[in-house]
Design an enzyme around this catalytic site. Structure first.
Site, PDB file in Angstrom:
ATOM      1  N   HIS A  62       0.819  -1.211   0.000  1.00  0.00           N
ATOM      2  CA  HIS A  62       0.000   0.000   0.000  1.00  0.00           C
ATOM      3  C   HIS A  62       0.854   1.263   0.000  1.00  0.00           C
ATOM      4  O   HIS A  62       2.018   1.254   0.400  1.00  0.00           O
ATOM      5  CB  HIS A  62      -0.938   0.021   1.211  1.00  0.00           C
ATOM      6  CG  HIS A  62      -0.203   0.086   2.529  1.00  0.00           C
ATOM      7  ND1 HIS A  62       0.328   1.257   3.032  1.00  0.00           N
ATOM      8  CD2 HIS A  62       0.102  -0.877   3.428  1.00  0.00           C
ATOM      9  CE1 HIS A  62       0.916   1.020   4.187  1.00  0.00           C
ATOM     10  NE2 HIS A  62       0.805  -0.277   4.455  1.00  0.00           N
ATOM     11  N   GLU A  77      -2.177  -7.375   7.370  1.00  0.00           N
ATOM     12  CA  GLU A  77      -0.933  -7.133   8.084  1.00  0.00           C
ATOM     13  C   GLU A  77      -0.932  -7.910   9.394  1.00  0.00           C
ATOM     14  O   GLU A  77      -1.947  -8.536   9.767  1.00  0.00           O
ATOM     15  CB  GLU A  77      -0.788  -5.624   8.333  1.00  0.00           C
ATOM     16  CG  GLU A  77       0.503  -5.177   8.988  1.00  0.00           C
ATOM     17  CD  GLU A  77       1.761  -5.561   8.198  1.00  0.00           C
ATOM     18  OE1 GLU A  77       2.042  -6.789   8.126  1.00  0.00           O
ATOM     19  OE2 GLU A  77       2.462  -4.673   7.698  1.00  0.00           O
TER      20      GLU A  77
END
Length: 341
Positions: free
Chosen positions: A78, A192
């Site tokens: 990201h 994550e």
């Protein structure tokens, strides 16, 4: 290629110890991961005596594999989030509730725009058949910003839901169209590290559906984030094992070119599992840390017949089928015809 619509959901605990191969590599043997599923498609056995070009001419330096038993993965971290900025100043900032489900910064959106220009300029945007994204705000913003359709314009079909509505995460960005782009699905398994850091906790899926109407959230079983725990941080080994399960799951997908938008920690610990039978420089190229909005393309190879796809380019040759031996083999079987080709 058509999109498979009959796939089952991908729970975080999906179990698989299959043996396929990421064109990225076979993991080393460690106590907690004795058998790992993948090996490099192009192994290079490195030693001090094998550095000369003549020594690299042998079969050990290269490898062939059927095309239909592979997929191309375009891995993206990201773009810059508000937690990256604050965490760089003070690591303890990652514990701040104010960074809950961190959104992109203005610089992060600039990174998204630059990567979007790149994937269009190099032709990659037209090849991707599916975009998989972690269901966190910063990854979904990155995914739709890079691989989604254009911004909504006057006269655009309002009956087609946008990938993202305007101003998500105080971004001051226009809504992003779901027209003329691949389908997008959100998958929990490529999140994550779970736990402790509020920036890694997601919102309820029901909230995300309002912000990202064109995304498919059907593979996520629970509306609330039951995976994130305030006092337990997921171990690196657990992230790596989860990453391997995610890679295994990709063989249930029919698509061949897949973009995956995820996180630094997930990518690093997953890719550390691969490349151990490669030249050290290739191992490093595979598994080094990703920068914000970095893209790396790799080949996933199926070495254990997990994939069910057949080749669309192979051609069987002689029709109808029958004996069609090479001349040297034919001479051995029919010596009386020797000299006739």
């Amino acid at each position: 290629m058509t999109i498979s619509s009959s796939l089952s959901a991908l729970p975080i605990s999906v179990a698989s110890s299959r043996s396929s191969s990421l064109a990225i590599g076979r993991p080393s043997t460690q106590r907690s991961h004795r058998r790992r599923p993948f090996t490099i498609a192009t192994p290079f056995a490195h030693s001090a005596a094998s550095d000369s070009p003549s020594d690299m001419d042998g079969c050990a330096a290269s490898s062939l594999y059927p095309l239909h038993r592979s997929k191309t993965l375009h891995l993206v971290r990201h773009a810059q989030g508000i937690h990256n900025v604050e965490g760089d100043k003070d690591f303890k900032a990652y514990l701040s509730p104010e960074l809950f489900d961190a959104h992109l910064t203005p610089l992060g959106w600039n990174q998204v725009d630059n990567l979007r220009k790149h994937v269009n300029a190099c032709g990659l945007a037209k090849k991707i058949e599916l975009v998989i994204t972690s269901p966190l705000l910063r990854t979904m913003q990155t995914a739709v910003g890079v691989f989604g359709g254009e911004s909504y314009l006057d006269g655009m079909d309002v009956h087609v839901p946008p990938l993202m509505i305007e101003n998500v995460g105080n971004s001051n960005r226009s809504a992003i169209s779901s027209l003329n782009c691949p389908p997008f699905i959100a998958v929990e398994t490529c999140r994550e590290h779970l736990g402790v850091h509020p920036c890694d906790k997601r919102r309820n899926i029901s909230e995300y559906k309002l912000l990202f109407p064109g995304l498919d959230f059907s593979l996520i079983e629970n509306d609330e984030d039951i995976l994130w725990e305030a006092d337990i941080r997921e171990a690196n080994e657990a992230v790596a094992a989860r990453g391997v399960k995610f890679i295994n799951w990709l063989w249930t997908r029919q698509e061949k070119e897949i973009a995956i938008v995820t996180h630094s920690g997930f990518l690093y610990h997953t890719l550390q599992m691969f490349g151990n039978d490669c030249h050290p420089s290739i191992k490093n190229e595979i598994s080094k840390h990703f920068a914000n909005c970095e893209l790396r393309s790799m080949v996933l190879v199926d070495r254990s017949m997990q994939g069910m796809d057949t080749s669309v380019s192979n051609y069987p040759g002689k029709n109808p089928q029958g004996l069609d031996l090479p001349s040297d083999v034919a001479h051995e079987k029919h010596p009386e015809k020797k000299g006739v080709c």
